[in-house]
Enzyme design. Structure first.
Site, PDB file in Angstrom:
ATOM      1  N   TRP A 318       0.832  -1.200   0.000  1.00 20.46           N
ATOM      2  CA  TRP A 318       0.000   0.000   0.000  1.00 20.46           C
ATOM      3  C   TRP A 318       0.874   1.260   0.000  1.00 20.46           C
ATOM      4  CZ3 TRP A 318      -0.857  -3.951   3.697  1.00 20.46           C
ATOM      5  CH2 TRP A 318      -1.861  -4.853   3.344  1.00 20.46           C
ATOM      6  N   GLU A 433       4.891 -15.139  16.701  1.00 20.78           N
ATOM      7  CA  GLU A 433       4.899 -16.266  15.777  1.00 20.78           C
ATOM      8  C   GLU A 433       5.108 -15.758  14.361  1.00 20.78           C
ATOM      9  OE1 GLU A 433       1.137 -15.768  14.266  1.00 20.78           O
ATOM     10  OE2 GLU A 433       2.276 -14.165  15.238  1.00 20.78           O
ATOM     11  N   GLU A 436       3.969 -12.376  13.216  1.00 20.47           N
ATOM     12  CA  GLU A 436       4.598 -11.201  13.816  1.00 20.47           C
ATOM     13  C   GLU A 436       3.630 -10.358  14.650  1.00 20.47           C
ATOM     14  OE1 GLU A 436       8.152  -9.933  11.244  1.00 20.47           O
ATOM     15  OE2 GLU A 436       6.482  -9.897   9.842  1.00 20.47           O
TER      16      GLU A 436
END
Length: 713
Positions: A318, A433, A436
């Site tokens: 984006w 994990e 993130e």
């Protein structure tokens, strides 16, 4: 003094200043706030030569970010054309129709076409980076009647920031510079007019939109959001965008490439890629084109200063909504050890072991910390970008080392052992994990940790460190035997009547999977009972050889996954990261700015395909789906749009969104799945792990687990 008469004298005097002198200083510094460009790239390219340190990206019919001298340093926002007939102006990115085609199946060679929907003009562009100089050449053919003038609009963003650029005209070149870095834009046909201004205030876009021609001749614009523009003389020409540490060296690079000419430079560019493609594994003709393209794209994502450093993507998700006013924006042009492992194993499967070896060298020599761990991600020189601890990233390098047979004493003593010791002392819980976001006990993280310790144990044995090997295996066995105790809920609310038999959760905050902990999934996704948040990360247990594919808990969990986060798109099935994910466009397709709605990811289609292969079943539907997710340039995205309803964003169901395209992990997953399907096995599965767990489980010889104390996140 008569004050009014004095000012009248000043105004009258100013009226007689030559117009060319008045035009030299543009107004409106520093210009509008800069941003980057959309993350949905249609093509990427660079020379295979390590003497060339320029990379380019294409999107929406134009040139977008260009990187130099490293892949974590963007220097260009965009370069595009405008056409005017004196009464109206057409901006290439906004007012023209676009198409993209590959011009050679064995090279990162593309033809971009922009045209007037009314058929009045057409612009075609081919790109090649010079294998001997730091130059990007753009060969342009402008087809139009005599009433139409062509203009080039160049938006430099040197040193990873759109602010602070100084631009000026020097002879026939447009120069942009910051300390120790410069670009030079030159045309083989020359420029009839040149101007330097500030974005949105005194730039070529503004001039063209107001006057339909360049009326100003600003020769210099200092320390702002620079836009350089020129009217191009001629209709068939080559643009040279040269880079260097100084303006003189940038001009020298550009002129040298123009002297060689586009046909010669392009021939060397294509020849380099053809040689590389010819060195790759040959696969089924149905997938060969995309297979070779994916490998070339991964190679293009490797830096040429820090060899082996393959970034996650030549994009900023984006990016059009991300400010470019400071040089600290990393986007996805950073190194994650996890993504680099995925890419390295794909390169190994594709037949490029040298690239995989370079990746491991980079992980060990640049990223690894003295305590054996790895940063969450980093710039190419190893400087950490984000700072969380992700235990799967600490584990993957030792798995890669085992796969590459890197078991020498130095590697063991200085890299493998510190890494394994860190895992033993800090696992199995993780601060974050693989997505993130949250801490706890994660199936995907624990799969990497367990497999990493088994690989480390084997390397330890081969180096005579039997006590270390025994300790690593004991820890791996204990964690493996507690997988269901810690990660499977039997009081969850998913799966209907099967819920009481249990299923894997996405993550458990402690070792009690039935305590109903209220999990904040972040990204605006809300707070949910952790028992009711699932992902398919447990498939890593199968891929890495820890749990058999026909394990009842795996199969029950897959039924929950298919009922909860599977989406059937027009191009085939795919999956959300997890239910309630907030990392994706907003509900109506706006950019993610901290919260949104998670979309489906092609990598999960590939992971499911690898599971089906491990189960001995046909995975062609998943392979064909990944093929269908690629865009016109063959780039497989990070995320694809997940529903058919139209939105203002005009995303298409089953095609890429605005996040990141291409995602190196997506391209890598496609490569691996092609080879897995052909060989009917999970090709990156460490044999030593499968032999330790799967064979012993089949034979019933696995010893009982030793008591363990789980580290808290």
């Amino acid at each position: 003094m008569d004050v009014p008469r004095f000012w009248l004298h000043v105004f009258v005097s100013m009226a007689f200043i030559p117009a060319v002198l008045q035009a030299q200083i543009p107004a409106g510094a520093p210009g509008t706030a800069p941003t980057w460009t959309p993350g949905s790239k249609e093509a990427v390219g660079t020379s295979t030569s390590t003497d060339s340190h320029v990379w380019f990206t294409l999107q929406n019919g134009i040139l977008t970010e260009v990187y130099y001298p490293r892949l974590d340093t963007a220097d260009v926002h965009s370069l595009e054309f405008a056409v005017s007939d004196g009464k109206r102006v057409w901006i290439e990115s906004k007012d023209m129709a676009h198409s993209l085609e590959r011009t050679d199946e064995n090279a990162l060679a593309y033809l971009q076409t922009s045209s007037d929907p009314g058929g009045r003009f057409k612009i075609t562009k081919s790109y090649a980076t010079d294998s001997q100089h730091d130059t990007l050449l753009i060969d342009v053919n402008f087809t139009a009647g005599p009433a139409y003038q062509l203009y080039v609009l160049y938006d430099p963003s040197l040193k990873n920031s759109g602010y602070g650029d100084t631009g000026y005209s020097q002879g026939d070149a447009l120069i942009a510079e910051k300390p120790d870095l410069a670009s030079a834009l030159i045309s083989s046909a020359g420029f009839a007019q040149m101007t330097n201004g500030f974005a949105g205030r005194s730039d070529g876009y503004t001039d063209l939109l107001l006057h339909h021609q360049l009326t100003e001749a600003y020769t210099r614009a200092e320390n702002g959001n620079l836009i350089q523009a020129a009217r191009v003389a001629g209709t068939r020409f080559t643009l040279a965008l040269g880079f260097g540490g100084t303006a003189a060296s940038a001009i020298e690079a550009a002129r040298a490439s123009l002297k060689n000419g586009f046909p010669t430079v392009n021939a060397a560019y294509v020849r380099g890629w053809k040689q590389y493609a010819g060195s790759l594994r040959q696969v089924d003709a149905r997938y060969a084109r995309q297979f070779h393209l994916a490998a070339m794209v991964l190679k293009a994502h490797e830096d040429k200063t820090f060899r082996g450093a393959m970034i996650a993507s030549m994009s900023i998700p984006w990016g059009f909504a991300v400010k470019a006013d400071t040089p600290g924006v990393g986007g996805y042009h950073l190194i994650w050890a996890r993504d680099l492992y995925e890419v390295a194993t794909a390169m190994l499967a594709a037949g490029d072991q040298a690239a995989a070896d370079r990746a491991l060298d980079y992980l060990f020599k640049v990223q690894q910390k003295p305590d054996g761990s790895y940063p969450q991600n980093s710039w190419l020189d190893g400087k950490p970008y984000w700072t969380a601890l992700q235990m799967d990233e600490v584990s993957y390098p030792v798995i890669l080392a085992w796969q590459l047979d890197r078991i020498d004493a130095d590697t063991w003593q200085h890299h493998i052992r510190p890494e394994a010791e860190f895992v033993v002392s800090h696992g199995p819980a993780t601060q974050e994990e693989r997505w993130e976001e949250v801490a706890g006990y994660s199936p995907s993280t624990m799969a990497a940790e367990i497999a990493g310790l088994v690989c480390a144990a084997d390397i330890a044995h081969k180096n005579g460190a039997n006590d270390d090997a025994e300790r690593y295996l004991k820890t791996a066995d204990s964690w493996a035997d507690n997988l269901e105790n810690w990660l499977v809920t039997k009081t969850g609310h998913l799966g209907g009547t099967q819920a009481a038999q249990g299923y894997y959760m996405r993550i458990d905050n402690n070792t009690d999977p039935d305590d109903g902990y209220q999990l904040d999934v972040h990204n605006g996704g809300g707070i949910w009972d952790e028992r009711d948040v699932v992902d398919a990360g447990f498939l890593e247990l199968v891929r890495l050889g820890i749990v058999p594919a026909d394990d009842p808990m795996i199969e029950r969990s897959l039924k929950v996954i298919d009922a909860t986060i599977r989406v059937q798109t027009p191009n085939g099935p795919s999956f959300f990261r997890y239910n309630h994910d907030g990392y994706g466009e907003t509900l109506f397709g706006g950019p993610w700015l901290g919260q949104g709605v998670g979309r489906v990811w092609p990598i999960f289609t590939g992971e499911r395909g690898e599971y089906e292969v491990a189960h001995g079943r046909d995975a062609t539907v998943y392979l064909d789906s990944m093929l269908g997710f690629a865009n016109a340039g063959g780039m497989i995205p990070e995320q694809i749009w997940d529903h058919a309803e139209a939105t203002e964003s005009r995303f298409i169901f089953g095609e890429g969104t605005g996040s990141a395209t291409p995602l190196a992990w997506s391209m890598a997953q496609f490569i691996r799945l092609v080879v897995c399907v052909e060989q009917r096995r999970v090709v990156e599965q460490p044999r030593v792990v499968a032999e330790h767990f799967l064979k012993r489980a089949t034979q019933g010889t696995r010893p009982p687990a030793a008591p363990t104390t789980a580290a808290q996140p």
